[in-house]
Design a protein around this motif. Structure first.
Motif, PDB file in Angstrom:
ATOM      1  N   LEU A 155       0.931  -1.264  -0.276  1.00 48.01           N
ATOM      2  CA  LEU A 155       0.356   0.075   0.407  1.00 48.01           C
ATOM      3  C   LEU A 155       0.472   1.013  -0.047  1.00 48.01           C
ATOM      4  O   LEU A 155      -0.277   2.650  -0.445  1.00 48.01           O
ATOM      5  CB  LEU A 155      -0.493  -0.218   1.130  1.00 48.01           C
ATOM      6  N   THR A 158       0.136   4.320  -2.200  1.00 48.62           N
ATOM      7  CA  THR A 158      -1.543   4.765  -2.336  1.00 48.62           C
ATOM      8  C   THR A 158      -1.508   5.212  -0.983  1.00 48.62           C
ATOM      9  O   THR A 158      -2.558   5.800  -0.896  1.00 48.62           O
ATOM     10  CB  THR A 158      -2.488   4.148  -2.445  1.00 48.62           C
ATOM     11  N   GLU A 159      -1.882   4.854   0.494  1.00 44.76           N
ATOM     12  CA  GLU A 159      -1.386   5.228   1.525  1.00 44.76           C
ATOM     13  C   GLU A 159       0.056   4.828   2.196  1.00 44.76           C
ATOM     14  O   GLU A 159       0.026   3.805   2.655  1.00 44.76           O
ATOM     15  CB  GLU A 159      -2.676   3.241   2.400  1.00 44.76           C
ATOM     16  N   GLU A 161       1.103   5.334   5.041  1.00 44.75           N
ATOM     17  CA  GLU A 161       1.324   4.978   6.673  1.00 44.75           C
ATOM     18  C   GLU A 161       0.669   4.317   7.185  1.00 44.75           C
ATOM     19  O   GLU A 161      -0.008   4.415   8.935  1.00 44.75           O
ATOM     20  CB  GLU A 161       1.970   5.771   7.619  1.00 44.75           C
ATOM     21  N   PRO A 162      -0.110   3.190   6.574  1.00 46.75           N
ATOM     22  CA  PRO A 162      -1.089   2.066   7.137  1.00 46.75           C
ATOM     23  C   PRO A 162       0.036   1.553   8.462  1.00 46.75           C
ATOM     24  O   PRO A 162      -0.856   0.757   8.680  1.00 46.75           O
ATOM     25  CB  PRO A 162      -1.185   0.864   6.112  1.00 46.75           C
ATOM     26  N   ARG A 165      -1.538   1.615  11.319  1.00 46.78           N
ATOM     27  CA  ARG A 165      -3.360   1.376  12.383  1.00 46.78           C
ATOM     28  C   ARG A 165      -2.830   0.222  12.656  1.00 46.78           C
ATOM     29  O   ARG A 165      -3.201  -0.137  13.907  1.00 46.78           O
ATOM     30  CB  ARG A 165      -3.905   1.509  10.525  1.00 46.78           C
TER      31      ARG A 165
END
Length: 184
Positions: A155, A158-159, A161-162, A165
């Motif tokens: 990810l 597109t993301e 710092e997942p 979470r």
């Protein structure tokens, strides 16, 4: 060392650091040499093996992680200190694939293994004081930090710092007496 040799070594280390961070320990010496604008033989004149080059790149990073754990060892809230350390460590690991490779034990260089052992010991000191589920070890903490990075890697574009979470999920599972919220 001559000035041109110093410049060459600096270019080599910069190229290696960039490439190892993105591609991990599997990047080839030829690719590093090309990025640095030097020949493969020049790399081996500075570092006898690729593992020596990796050790030169990640040694300071491992020392930084150890220092981060040691700095939190005497915190008033040891469980919060462990979470802070894991957040700091995962953030450092998220930006450096080679550091993840090293922390997970895939590089067999004596200096690297010593650095990982120190990191594991420092993490263990935090684990020993934190209120966690039974059986959690410092090595578990180090591997879980690398695992968060690996899980989030697809990810990354597109993301960014997942892993933050994932750290929340993971830490809740490590803490003894996890508070469960009602599901709606």
């Amino acid at each position: 060392m001559r000035a041109d040799a110093v410049r060459t070594r600096k270019a080599l280390l910069n190229a290696a650091a960039e490439m190892f961070a993105v591609q991990g320990a599997e990047v080839s010496v030829a690719e590093i040499a090309e990025r640095a604008g030097i020949g493969k033989g020049t790399v081996f004149r500075h570092f006898a093996t690729k593992e020596d080059l990796i050790a030169a790149i990640v040694g300071d990073l491992l020392d930084d992680l150890v220092a981060a754990a040691v700095a939190r060892r005497d915190a008033a809230d040891p469980t919060a200190a462990l979470r802070e350390f894991m957040t700091y460590g995962a953030d450092r690991l998220a930006g450096n694939q080679a550091l993840c490779d090293v922390a997970s034990g895939s590089v067999r260089h004596p200096d690297v293994q010593t650095g990982v052992a120190k990191l594991t010991e420092a993490a263990q000191a935090l684990v020993d004081k934190a209120r966690l589920r039974p059986g959690v070890t410092g090595r578990d903490v180090v591997l879980l930090m690398t695992g968060m990075h690996q899980a989030a890697a697809p990810l990354r574009d597109t993301e960014p710092e997942p892993w933050r979470r994932y750290l929340g999920f993971l830490f809740d599972g490590l803490v003894d007496g996890v508070r469960q919220s009602p599901r709606t």
